[in-house]
Design a protein around this motif. Structure first.
Motif, PDB file in Angstrom:
ATOM      1  N   VAL A 182       2.633   3.929   4.247  1.00 42.31           N
ATOM      2  CA  VAL A 182       1.484   3.232   3.657  1.00 42.31           C
ATOM      3  C   VAL A 182       1.427   3.536   2.167  1.00 42.31           C
ATOM      4  CG1 VAL A 182      -1.038   2.989   3.701  1.00 42.31           C
ATOM      5  CG2 VAL A 182       0.225   3.415   5.840  1.00 42.31           C
ATOM      6  N   ASP A 183       1.115   2.533   1.370  1.00 40.16           N
ATOM      7  CA  ASP A 183       0.946   2.726  -0.062  1.00 40.16           C
ATOM      8  C   ASP A 183      -0.303   3.576  -0.305  1.00 40.16           C
ATOM      9  OD1 ASP A 183      -0.448   1.654  -2.753  1.00 40.16           O
ATOM     10  OD2 ASP A 183       1.722   1.459  -2.959  1.00 40.16           O
ATOM     11  N   VAL A 184      -0.107   4.780  -0.834  1.00 46.23           N
ATOM     12  CA  VAL A 184      -1.216   5.722  -1.021  1.00 46.23           C
ATOM     13  C   VAL A 184      -2.280   5.137  -1.942  1.00 46.23           C
ATOM     14  CG1 VAL A 184      -1.873   7.966  -1.955  1.00 46.23           C
ATOM     15  CG2 VAL A 184       0.207   7.761  -0.569  1.00 46.23           C
ATOM     16  N   LEU A 205      -9.063  -0.012  12.526  1.00 43.70           N
ATOM     17  CA  LEU A 205      -8.173   1.109  12.200  1.00 43.70           C
ATOM     18  C   LEU A 205      -8.263   1.446  10.713  1.00 43.70           C
ATOM     19  CD1 LEU A 205      -4.978   0.286  14.298  1.00 43.70           C
ATOM     20  CD2 LEU A 205      -6.543   2.202  14.654  1.00 43.70           C
ATOM     21  N   LEU A 206      -8.394   0.410   9.891  1.00 44.69           N
ATOM     22  CA  LEU A 206      -8.495   0.634   8.444  1.00 44.69           C
ATOM     23  C   LEU A 206      -9.787   1.370   8.099  1.00 44.69           C
ATOM     24  CD1 LEU A 206      -7.378   0.307   5.610  1.00 44.69           C
ATOM     25  CD2 LEU A 206      -8.398  -1.984   5.519  1.00 44.69           C
ATOM     26  N   VAL A 207     -10.875   1.030   8.756  1.00 45.76           N
ATOM     27  CA  VAL A 207     -12.153   1.723   8.523  1.00 45.76           C
ATOM     28  C   VAL A 207     -11.994   3.211   8.825  1.00 45.76           C
ATOM     29  CG1 VAL A 207     -14.529   1.981   9.339  1.00 45.76           C
ATOM     30  CG2 VAL A 207     -13.604  -0.306   8.904  1.00 45.76           C
ATOM     31  N   LEU A 217      -3.560  -2.691   5.367  1.00 46.95           N
ATOM     32  CA  LEU A 217      -3.826  -3.611   6.473  1.00 46.95           C
ATOM     33  C   LEU A 217      -2.522  -4.139   7.079  1.00 46.95           C
ATOM     34  CD1 LEU A 217      -6.439  -4.427   7.806  1.00 46.95           C
ATOM     35  CD2 LEU A 217      -6.445  -6.518   6.426  1.00 46.95           C
ATOM     36  N   ASP A 218      -1.512  -4.378   6.223  1.00 48.57           N
ATOM     37  CA  ASP A 218      -0.208  -4.830   6.732  1.00 48.57           C
ATOM     38  C   ASP A 218       0.433  -3.742   7.596  1.00 48.57           C
ATOM     39  OD1 ASP A 218      -0.505  -7.203   5.329  1.00 48.57           O
ATOM     40  OD2 ASP A 218       0.584  -6.471   3.570  1.00 48.57           O
ATOM     41  N   ALA A 219       0.322  -2.489   7.153  1.00 48.86           N
ATOM     42  CA  ALA A 219       0.900  -1.376   7.915  1.00 48.86           C
ATOM     43  C   ALA A 219       0.229  -1.245   9.275  1.00 48.86           C
ATOM     44  CB  ALA A 219       0.754  -0.078   7.128  1.00 48.86           C
ATOM     45  N   LEU A 220      -1.086  -1.424   9.318  1.00 45.76           N
ATOM     46  CA  LEU A 220      -1.814  -1.264  10.569  1.00 45.76           C
ATOM     47  C   LEU A 220      -1.573  -2.433  11.512  1.00 45.76           C
ATOM     48  CD1 LEU A 220      -5.059   0.222   9.006  1.00 45.76           C
ATOM     49  CD2 LEU A 220      -3.285   1.446  10.278  1.00 45.76           C
ATOM     50  N   SER A 221      -1.369  -3.605  10.966  1.00 46.47           N
ATOM     51  CA  SER A 221      -0.991  -4.756  11.798  1.00 46.47           C
ATOM     52  C   SER A 221       0.382  -4.519  12.416  1.00 46.47           C
ATOM     53  CB  SER A 221      -0.981  -6.040  10.961  1.00 46.47           C
ATOM     54  OG  SER A 221      -2.276  -6.328  10.464  1.00 46.47           O
ATOM     55  N   LEU A 222       1.289  -3.960  11.627  1.00 47.47           N
ATOM     56  CA  LEU A 222       2.633  -3.660  12.120  1.00 47.47           C
ATOM     57  C   LEU A 222       2.591  -2.540  13.161  1.00 47.47           C
ATOM     58  CD1 LEU A 222       5.643  -4.289  11.944  1.00 47.47           C
ATOM     59  CD2 LEU A 222       5.785  -2.773   9.950  1.00 47.47           C
ATOM     60  N   LEU A 223       1.709  -1.563  12.953  1.00 53.18           N
ATOM     61  CA  LEU A 223       1.542  -0.492  13.939  1.00 53.18           C
ATOM     62  C   LEU A 223       1.193  -1.087  15.301  1.00 53.18           C
ATOM     63  CD1 LEU A 223      -0.461   2.818  13.516  1.00 53.18           C
ATOM     64  CD2 LEU A 223      -0.887   1.343  15.469  1.00 53.18           C
ATOM     65  N   ILE A 249       2.030   9.003   3.006  1.00 52.21           N
ATOM     66  CA  ILE A 249       1.280   8.806   4.235  1.00 52.21           C
ATOM     67  C   ILE A 249       2.034   7.811   5.110  1.00 52.21           C
ATOM     68  CG2 ILE A 249      -0.237   7.180   3.009  1.00 52.21           C
ATOM     69  CD1 ILE A 249      -2.357   7.739   5.169  1.00 52.21           C
ATOM     70  N   TYR A 250       2.257   8.218   6.339  1.00 55.00           N
ATOM     71  CA  TYR A 250       2.896   7.357   7.335  1.00 55.00           C
ATOM     72  C   TYR A 250       1.934   7.176   8.501  1.00 55.00           C
ATOM     73  CZ  TYR A 250       7.471   7.907   5.070  1.00 55.00           C
ATOM     74  OH  TYR A 250       8.519   7.876   4.177  1.00 55.00           O
ATOM     75  N   VAL A 251       1.946   5.990   9.101  1.00 56.76           N
ATOM     76  CA  VAL A 251       1.181   5.749  10.326  1.00 56.76           C
ATOM     77  C   VAL A 251       2.148   5.303  11.415  1.00 56.76           C
ATOM     78  CG1 VAL A 251      -0.974   5.170   9.136  1.00 56.76           C
ATOM     79  CG2 VAL A 251       0.656   3.341   9.695  1.00 56.76           C
ATOM     80  N   SER A 252       1.747   5.517  12.648  1.00 55.12           N
ATOM     81  CA  SER A 252       2.578   5.064  13.769  1.00 55.12           C
ATOM     82  C   SER A 252       1.734   5.025  15.022  1.00 55.12           C
ATOM     83  CB  SER A 252       3.768   6.006  13.985  1.00 55.12           C
ATOM     84  OG  SER A 252       3.319   7.253  14.490  1.00 55.12           O
ATOM     85  N   ALA A 253       2.199   4.250  15.995  1.00 52.00           N
ATOM     86  CA  ALA A 253       1.676   4.371  17.354  1.00 52.00           C
ATOM     87  C   ALA A 253       2.335   5.599  17.973  1.00 52.00           C
ATOM     88  CB  ALA A 253       1.992   3.113  18.150  1.00 52.00           C
ATOM     89  N   THR A 254       1.781   6.116  19.050  1.00 51.78           N
ATOM     90  CA  THR A 254       2.285   7.350  19.658  1.00 51.78           C
ATOM     91  C   THR A 254       3.794   7.316  19.872  1.00 51.78           C
ATOM     92  OG1 THR A 254       0.176   7.597  20.808  1.00 51.78           O
ATOM     93  CG2 THR A 254       2.015   8.926  21.612  1.00 51.78           C
TER      94      THR A 254
END
Length: 236
Positions: free
Chosen positions: A224-226, A185-187, A24-30, A212-217
């Motif tokens: 992300v912690d797997v 996004l987490l769902v 959730l922290d990673a997606l908020s940062l994204l 696993i890495y996430v990013s905006a375009t």
């Protein structure tokens, strides 16, 4: 010569610490790093412990994103007879038989997904060199070769995606829009993780998930912690 990063990206990279983030922290940062002048997608880049040059270590499947993709998906259908009407009534954007095959062969590509019924696949096969590199070639594994065209159209328009591991064992997939809430996004990311686990290739040995890495375009990568993602429990 290394490509020079823009000032915008340099500033955004300073917001991302060199560590793994809880999902959730990673997606908020994204979301915080999605500052481009156009609506950005949310992307996941997942390195798996597989070697796709072996047939028992290949991953190609579909995922239904519960919160959708946030995109309008243009679906084309190649079929015959009553299936043409069925596809039209189900909301396909483009429907045809031999004439549509010819149009695609002549360069028509105004669609995001191509569905074909099994009986026309021998004719569709000649489009392989055109459709394959674009990831548009219908396949049974991808759910795009089927007689149940109405259901297939409905699923792809609602948020079903086909994805595969590339030749280096990395899955690149869009799992929503950066404008989605972190929770939505987490769902979607959780659905992707569960699908990848459920379709683990039989030849995969040892540690399956590597990173696993996430990013905006147009944003920086966020690790992300797997285990945190796999242990995430969503509210019913």
């Amino acid at each position: 010569m290394a490509k020079k990063l823009s000032r915008r990206l340099q500033e955004l990279q300073q917001k991302v610490e060199d560590r793994t983030y809880q999902p959730l922290d990673a997606l908020s940062l994204l979301k915080e790093t999605a500052t481009a002048k156009f609506p950005e997608s949310a992307e996941a880049h997942i390195r798996l412990g597989i070697d796709p040059k072996y047939t028992d270590q290949q991953l190609r499947t579909t995922v239904v994103l519960p919160k959708g993709t946030g995109q309008i998906v243009r679906v084309a259908v190649i079929a015959r007879g009553e299936k043409v009407n069925e596809a039209t009534n189900a909301g396909a954007d483009l429907v045809g038989s031999e004439e549509l095959i010819n149009e695609i062969q002549n360069g028509r590509m105004d669609f995001d997904r191509l569905i074909a019924t099994p009986d026309v696949m021998p004719q569709v096969a000649r489009l392989g060199k055109l459709l394959g590199p674009r990831g548009l070639m219908p396949s049974p594994k991808g759910g795009t070769v089927t007689f149940d065209v109405a259901q297939a159209i409905s699923e792809f328009k609602a948020g079903k995606l086909e994805f595969r591991a590339d030749r280096t064992g990395i899955v690149h997939v869009m799992f929503g829009r950066a404008s989605f809430s972190p929770e939505d996004l987490l769902v979607n990311l959780k659905a992707l993780q569960e699908t990848i686990d459920r379709n683990r290739p039989s030849g995969a040995k040892g540690r399956y998930w590597r990173t696993i890495y996430v990013s905006a375009t147009m944003g920086p990568s966020i690790q992300v912690d797997v285990n945190g993602l796999r242990d995430t429990k969503l509210a019913a």
